[in-house]
Design a protein around this motif. Structure first.
Motif, PDB file in Angstrom:
ATOM      1  N   THR A 152       0.828  -1.227   0.000  1.00 43.45           N
ATOM      2  CA  THR A 152       0.000   0.000   0.000  1.00 43.45           C
ATOM      3  C   THR A 152       0.861   1.276   0.000  1.00 43.45           C
ATOM      4  O   THR A 152       2.000   1.253   0.448  1.00 43.45           O
ATOM      5  N   GLU A 181       6.635   2.979   3.693  1.00 42.47           N
ATOM      6  CA  GLU A 181       7.621   3.365   4.707  1.00 42.47           C
ATOM      7  C   GLU A 181       7.370   4.777   5.248  1.00 42.47           C
ATOM      8  O   GLU A 181       7.864   5.134   6.309  1.00 42.47           O
ATOM      9  N   THR A 235       6.111   1.787 -10.292  1.00 44.22           N
ATOM     10  CA  THR A 235       6.256   0.652  -9.372  1.00 44.22           C
ATOM     11  C   THR A 235       5.308  -0.465  -9.804  1.00 44.22           C
ATOM     12  O   THR A 235       5.674  -1.645  -9.809  1.00 44.22           O
ATOM     13  N   LEU A 254      -3.209   2.235  -9.693  1.00 39.81           N
ATOM     14  CA  LEU A 254      -2.036   3.073  -9.952  1.00 39.81           C
ATOM     15  C   LEU A 254      -2.384   4.558 -10.044  1.00 39.81           C
ATOM     16  O   LEU A 254      -3.413   4.989  -9.551  1.00 39.81           O
ATOM     17  N   GLU A 388       1.858  12.799 -13.447  1.00 41.89           N
ATOM     18  CA  GLU A 388       1.145  12.905 -12.166  1.00 41.89           C
ATOM     19  C   GLU A 388       2.017  13.683 -11.179  1.00 41.89           C
ATOM     20  O   GLU A 388       3.144  13.279 -10.882  1.00 41.89           O
TER      21      GLU A 388
HETATM   22  P1  NAD Z   1       5.011   3.994  -4.589  1.00 35.49           P
HETATM   23  O1  NAD Z   1       4.762   3.248  -5.845  1.00 35.49           O
HETATM   24  O2  NAD Z   1       6.307   4.712  -4.446  1.00 35.49           O
HETATM   25  O3  NAD Z   1       4.946   3.007  -3.323  1.00 35.49           O
HETATM   26  C1  NAD Z   1       3.798   2.252  -3.036  1.00 35.49           C
HETATM   27  C2  NAD Z   1       4.194   1.050  -2.209  1.00 35.49           C
HETATM   28  O4  NAD Z   1       5.011   0.204  -3.002  1.00 35.49           O
HETATM   29  C3  NAD Z   1       5.003   1.373  -0.953  1.00 35.49           C
HETATM   30  O5  NAD Z   1       4.613   0.498   0.087  1.00 35.49           O
HETATM   31  C4  NAD Z   1       6.425   1.070  -1.393  1.00 35.49           C
HETATM   32  O6  NAD Z   1       7.277   0.724  -0.314  1.00 35.49           O
HETATM   33  C5  NAD Z   1       6.202  -0.126  -2.301  1.00 35.49           C
HETATM   34  N1  NAD Z   1       7.259  -0.372  -3.292  1.00 35.49           N
HETATM   35  C6  NAD Z   1       8.105   0.524  -3.853  1.00 35.49           C
HETATM   36  N2  NAD Z   1       8.922  -0.094  -4.736  1.00 35.49           N
HETATM   37  C7  NAD Z   1       8.570  -1.415  -4.741  1.00 35.49           C
HETATM   38  C8  NAD Z   1       9.030  -2.557  -5.456  1.00 35.49           C
HETATM   39  N3  NAD Z   1      10.024  -2.478  -6.343  1.00 35.49           N
HETATM   40  N4  NAD Z   1       8.434  -3.740  -5.227  1.00 35.49           N
HETATM   41  C9  NAD Z   1       7.410  -3.844  -4.339  1.00 35.49           C
HETATM   42  N5  NAD Z   1       6.941  -2.786  -3.622  1.00 35.49           N
HETATM   43  C10 NAD Z   1       7.518  -1.592  -3.833  1.00 35.49           C
HETATM   44  O7  NAD Z   1       3.785   4.975  -4.394  1.00 35.49           O
HETATM   45  P2  NAD Z   1       3.567   6.073  -3.256  1.00 35.49           P
HETATM   46  O8  NAD Z   1       4.461   7.236  -3.536  1.00 35.49           O
HETATM   47  O9  NAD Z   1       3.623   5.421  -1.919  1.00 35.49           O
HETATM   48  O10 NAD Z   1       2.040   6.476  -3.508  1.00 35.49           O
HETATM   49  C11 NAD Z   1       1.650   7.422  -4.424  1.00 35.49           C
HETATM   50  C12 NAD Z   1       1.139   6.787  -5.691  1.00 35.49           C
HETATM   51  O11 NAD Z   1       0.097   5.866  -5.398  1.00 35.49           O
HETATM   52  C13 NAD Z   1       0.550   7.772  -6.662  1.00 35.49           C
HETATM   53  O12 NAD Z   1       0.997   7.484  -7.961  1.00 35.49           O
HETATM   54  C14 NAD Z   1      -0.946   7.527  -6.559  1.00 35.49           C
HETATM   55  O13 NAD Z   1      -1.672   7.897  -7.696  1.00 35.49           O
HETATM   56  C15 NAD Z   1      -0.981   6.073  -6.303  1.00 35.49           C
HETATM   57  N6  NAD Z   1      -2.257   5.681  -5.685  1.00 35.49           N
HETATM   58  C16 NAD Z   1      -3.181   5.008  -6.443  1.00 35.49           C
HETATM   59  C17 NAD Z   1      -4.412   4.680  -5.892  1.00 35.49           C
HETATM   60  C18 NAD Z   1      -5.445   3.942  -6.698  1.00 35.49           C
HETATM   61  O14 NAD Z   1      -6.343   3.371  -6.089  1.00 35.49           O
HETATM   62  N7  NAD Z   1      -5.385   3.909  -8.006  1.00 35.49           N
HETATM   63  C19 NAD Z   1      -4.706   5.015  -4.576  1.00 35.49           C
HETATM   64  C20 NAD Z   1      -3.750   5.686  -3.844  1.00 35.49           C
HETATM   65  C21 NAD Z   1      -2.518   6.018  -4.401  1.00 35.49           C
END
Ligand code: NAD
Length: 491
Positions: A152, A181, A235, A254, A388
């Motif tokens: 998440t 994190e 990601t 995403l 974004e």
């Molecule tokens: P992020 O992709 O950086 O991280 C999300 C999660 O993925 C974190 O727990 C992170 O530790 C983990 N992660 C990072 N790299 C990884 C890897 N290589 N393998 C597995 N896990 C990994 O996103 P963020 O900055 O935490 O959140 C913001 C993003 O989330 C925005 O792009 C937003 O649009 C998106 N989001 C989408 C929805 C939806 O329902 N579509 C809802 C909320 C947020």
């Protein structure tokens, strides 16, 4: 619950306390830069143990074989306990994420609502029976995958975790949950509440680790049979690639760059209010933020004047001030990224009509605040119109007619959501059907209902959460054929 305590996490019957100073995650309160909490960091080696514990729980515990009403009773109890701890949980949420108080309460309400809703779905779910086409009848059963990983982001802690854990548990799975994190503590509270509500040990394990090591190890682990991810598109692409190689299903929620459209026949006061709330709610840190505004040319000047005036009135402030409408961004790095995008917009030739800087009030000086910002004067191909930003930055573009706005709205890699304001419902129907987005709001924006499916088109994701689709996402279908032969089978 002490806001600044050092929190361990639980692996089966063991509690993991960090062995050395490095193996922690320090969550910073975005409103003032103070330490919100320190959490023991899960390491890649913990993933093997967590997967083994989850499989053991899945196979040995009666959970998946319980009658649906018995499983539902535990899920109802989790929902009840979340609601009973509404205020303390919201307080933790506020110092972890910087969201205003009212929004934090909404997050906890939503988490409790997800457990209640999926308790009801679990109890009322009906398997499918097909009418006989021979001397047999057949039925399709929803079965759990076994062990699933849920990963998440930071922008809606506890709500995002519940949105995955509740349906996955309702379907009978064991869940390994890795929160962001940036905001590790609400998931640990959810695990505590689940245990106190009677969820058997090992069915929900929270691993508060880093994405690139623990998250990646979960996705690669041969014992993980399905991955549900919410986060950024890049990601998600990486996770989807690994899942593709492993041939396991994924749910991907995403990013977005959602178009918000105002036609010249709209109620303009309501449209202005809807556009402001659609982008500046959650300080723009919302996947469905209406971040690209399209206004019909005939009303462009008038509408933008009203929009800028309303944007100036948005009350930016400390999250615990009841008057605050917009709190800080989640971290200094994220605030700098958002500010960097506004600089890119300026360099591309955009006009910053309002905002475009951090507020200069003394009480906000230690937090990661940024003023609500509106930019115009750019074409839809500009970077700030295509990428974004995930912050309080709105880009505004004029359009000619329906065809023009449909073409521009769809001219993006994303397809998460869209909104429109119009007095003509036939037009709303036509345009809504042409827009490439998983959710379209008409004369409203950013409404969300647990029972309504949610997810993205194009680079905004794969699969649907919420509603009955949410339970299906965490189930695999098994078909059974029952012979009813009167005679031995022939060749
Ligand atoms: P992020 O992709 O950086 O991280 C999300 C999660 O993925 C974190 O727990 C992170 O530790 C983990 N992660 C990072 N790299 C990884 C890897 N290589 N393998 C597995 N896990 C990994 O996103 P963020 O900055 O935490 O959140 C913001 C993003 O989330 C925005 O792009 C937003 O649009 C998106 N989001 C989408 C929805 C939806 O329902 N579509 C809802 C909320 C947020």
């Amino acid at each position: 619950m002490n806001a600044s305590s050092h929190k361990p996490f639980r692996l089966g019957a063991d509690w993991r306390h960090s062995q050395d100073g490095d193996a922690v995650i320090t969550s910073i309160n975005p409103a003032d830069g103070s330490v919100a909490c320190i959490v023991t960091r899960a390491l890649p080696r913990d993933v093997d143990a967590a997967v083994a514990i989850a499989w053991d729980a899945f196979q040995r515990q009666p959970w998946r074989k319980l009658r649906p009403d018995q499983r539902a009773a535990t899920l109802y109890e989790i929902g009840r306990r979340l609601a009973a701890e509404r205020e303390p949980l919201a307080r933790l949420q506020m110092i972890d994420s910087g969201k205003p108080w009212k929004e934090c309460l909404n997050m906890v309400d939503s988490a409790a609502g997800h457990f209640r809703y999926y308790a009801a779905v679990c109890e009322t779910w009906q398997n499918e029976m097909t009418s006989p086409r021979g001397e047999y009848f057949s039925m399709a059963l929803a079965e759990p995958f076994g062990v699933i990983a849920a990963i998440t982001p930071w922008n809606s802690p506890i709500m995002n975790e519940a949105q995955k854990a509740a349906p996955a548990l309702a379907a009978g799975n064991a869940v390994l949950l890795k929160p962001s994190e940036e905001t590790p503590q609400l998931a640990l509270e959810l695990a505590r509440i689940c245990a106190e509500a009677g969820l058997p040990e090992g069915l929900l394990t929270v691993l508060p680790g880093h994405g690139e090591d623990v998250g990646a190890a979960l996705v690669r682990h041969p014992g993980v049979r399905m991955v549900s991810f919410t986060g950024g598109t890049e990601t998600g692409r990486a996770i989807g690639g690994i899942a593709g190689q492993r041939l396991i299903p994924v749910g991907l929620e995403l990013g977005g760059k959602s178009p918000h459209i105002v036609f010249d026949d709209a109620d303009l006061d309501r449209a202005v209010a809807g556009v402001v709330s659609g982008i500046f709610g959650s300080a723009g840190q919302s996947c469905v933020a209406g971040s690209r505004l399209f206004v019909q040319k005939s009303i462009y000047g008038r509408f933008m004047e009203a929009l800028v005036a309303r944007t100036r009135q948005v009350r930016v402030g400390l999250p615990d001030d009841p008057a605050t409408q917009m709190g800080p961004l989640v971290s200094r790095a994220h605030r700098d990224k958002v500010a960097g995008y506004v600089d890119i917009g300026r360099a591309e030739g955009g006009r910053v009509l309002v905002g475009g800087a951090a507020p200069d009030r003394a009480e906000l000086a230690n937090g990661w605040f940024y003023l609500p910002t509106v930019i115009d004067g750019l074409g839809n191909g500009a970077r700030v119109c295509q990428e974004e930003i995930f912050g309080p930055v709105l880009v505004a573009l004029p359009f000619d007619d329906e065809d023009d706005v449909i073409q521009q709205a769809n001219d993006t890699p994303f397809g998460l959501a869209a909104g429109m304001w119009t007095g003509d419902y036939a037009r709303a129907w036509r345009v809504a059907r042409e827009i490439e987005a998983g959710s379209v709001w008409i004369n409203t924006y950013k409404q969300s209902h647990i029972a309504t499916p949610f997810g993205g088109f194009k680079a905004s994701g794969i699969g649907r959460e919420k509603g009955l689709h949410g339970l299906r996402l965490y189930s695999q279908v098994k078909s059974l054929y029952w012979g009813m032969h009167n005679q031995p089978m022939g060749l």
